[in-house]
Write a protein that holds these residues in place. Structure first.
Motif, PDB file in Angstrom:
ATOM      1  N   ASN A  13       0.820  -1.215   0.000  1.00  0.00           N
ATOM      2  CA  ASN A  13       0.000   0.000   0.000  1.00  0.00           C
ATOM      3  C   ASN A  13       0.853   1.264   0.000  1.00  0.00           C
ATOM      4  OD1 ASN A  13      -2.350  -1.493  -0.016  1.00  0.00           O
ATOM      5  ND2 ASN A  13      -2.668  -1.355   2.193  1.00  0.00           N
ATOM      6  N   LEU A  14       1.939   1.246   0.758  1.00  0.00           N
ATOM      7  CA  LEU A  14       2.834   2.398   0.801  1.00  0.00           C
ATOM      8  C   LEU A  14       3.472   2.645  -0.560  1.00  0.00           C
ATOM      9  CD1 LEU A  14       4.204   4.653   2.370  1.00  0.00           C
ATOM     10  CD2 LEU A  14       5.936   2.998   3.083  1.00  0.00           C
ATOM     11  N   TRP A  16       2.242   1.839  -3.467  1.00  0.00           N
ATOM     12  CA  TRP A  16       1.192   2.358  -4.349  1.00  0.00           C
ATOM     13  C   TRP A  16       0.940   3.843  -4.064  1.00  0.00           C
ATOM     14  CZ3 TRP A  16      -3.625   4.571  -3.761  1.00  0.00           C
ATOM     15  CH2 TRP A  16      -4.366   4.687  -4.938  1.00  0.00           C
ATOM     16  N   GLU A  17       0.880   4.204  -2.788  1.00  0.00           N
ATOM     17  CA  GLU A  17       0.641   5.603  -2.429  1.00  0.00           C
ATOM     18  C   GLU A  17       1.806   6.493  -2.867  1.00  0.00           C
ATOM     19  OE1 GLU A  17      -0.397   5.948   1.699  1.00  0.00           O
ATOM     20  OE2 GLU A  17      -2.152   4.663   1.448  1.00  0.00           O
ATOM     21  N   ARG A  18       3.029   6.016  -2.725  1.00  0.00           N
ATOM     22  CA  ARG A  18       4.193   6.780  -3.179  1.00  0.00           C
ATOM     23  C   ARG A  18       4.153   6.960  -4.689  1.00  0.00           C
ATOM     24  NH1 ARG A  18       9.076   3.704  -1.286  1.00  0.00           N
ATOM     25  NH2 ARG A  18      10.208   5.350  -2.355  1.00  0.00           N
ATOM     26  N   LEU A  20       1.423   7.057  -6.548  1.00  0.00           N
ATOM     27  CA  LEU A  20       0.367   8.037  -6.814  1.00  0.00           C
ATOM     28  C   LEU A  20       0.844   9.450  -6.496  1.00  0.00           C
ATOM     29  CD1 LEU A  20      -2.561   8.457  -7.690  1.00  0.00           C
ATOM     30  CD2 LEU A  20      -3.238   8.061  -5.307  1.00  0.00           C
ATOM     31  N   TYR A  21       1.589   9.590  -5.413  1.00  0.00           N
ATOM     32  CA  TYR A  21       2.155  10.895  -5.058  1.00  0.00           C
ATOM     33  C   TYR A  21       3.073  11.399  -6.174  1.00  0.00           C
ATOM     34  CZ  TYR A  21       5.252  14.261  -2.802  1.00  0.00           C
ATOM     35  OH  TYR A  21       5.989  15.387  -2.509  1.00  0.00           O
ATOM     36  N   ASN A  24       1.055  12.486  -9.174  1.00  0.00           N
ATOM     37  CA  ASN A  24       0.386  13.775  -8.956  1.00  0.00           C
ATOM     38  C   ASN A  24       1.382  14.938  -8.997  1.00  0.00           C
ATOM     39  OD1 ASN A  24      -2.220  12.739  -8.784  1.00  0.00           O
ATOM     40  ND2 ASN A  24      -2.044  12.355  -6.592  1.00  0.00           N
TER      41      ASN A  24
END
Length: 105
Positions: A13-14, A16-18, A20-21, A24
């Protein structure tokens, strides 16, 4: 075993979030016309999530329209279509690929 599974899930999850960051941030850089930084951010997003079709699409746009690198643009557009075979803009992107590869020949 259960704790190991939880750690693996959190790491996934981390990551994936990185990704996405970074994606963006790439969008923001591109909007600010900081194209080299946008390219770097999209590449970092792909390092974390190689299946990010949108990052490939945006890199294709930057390589085509800003950097005038048709081979790179076509490669990223192809990856976009491979990762997103049901894309609504599939025909349009394929035309871009055809145009870019014809120009290189």
């Amino acid at each position: 075993k259960e704790l190991t599974d939880k750690v693996a899930a959190l790491e996934h999850n981390l990551k994936w979030e990185r990704s996405l960051y970074q994606y963006n941030i790439g969008v923001v850089y591109a909007q600010a016309q900081r194209y080299d930084e946008a390219i770097d951010a999209y590449k970092k997003a792909l390092e974390l999530n190689p299946k990010s079709a949108d990052a490939h699409y945006n890199l294709g746009l930057l390589y085509e329209r800003v950097k005038a690198q048709p081979n790179q643009a076509a490669w990223h557009y192809r990856r976009y279509l491979e990762l997103n075979p049901q894309a609504e803009d599939r025909e349009e992107v394929q035309q871009w690929i055809d145009m870019l590869t014809a120009a290189v020949r």
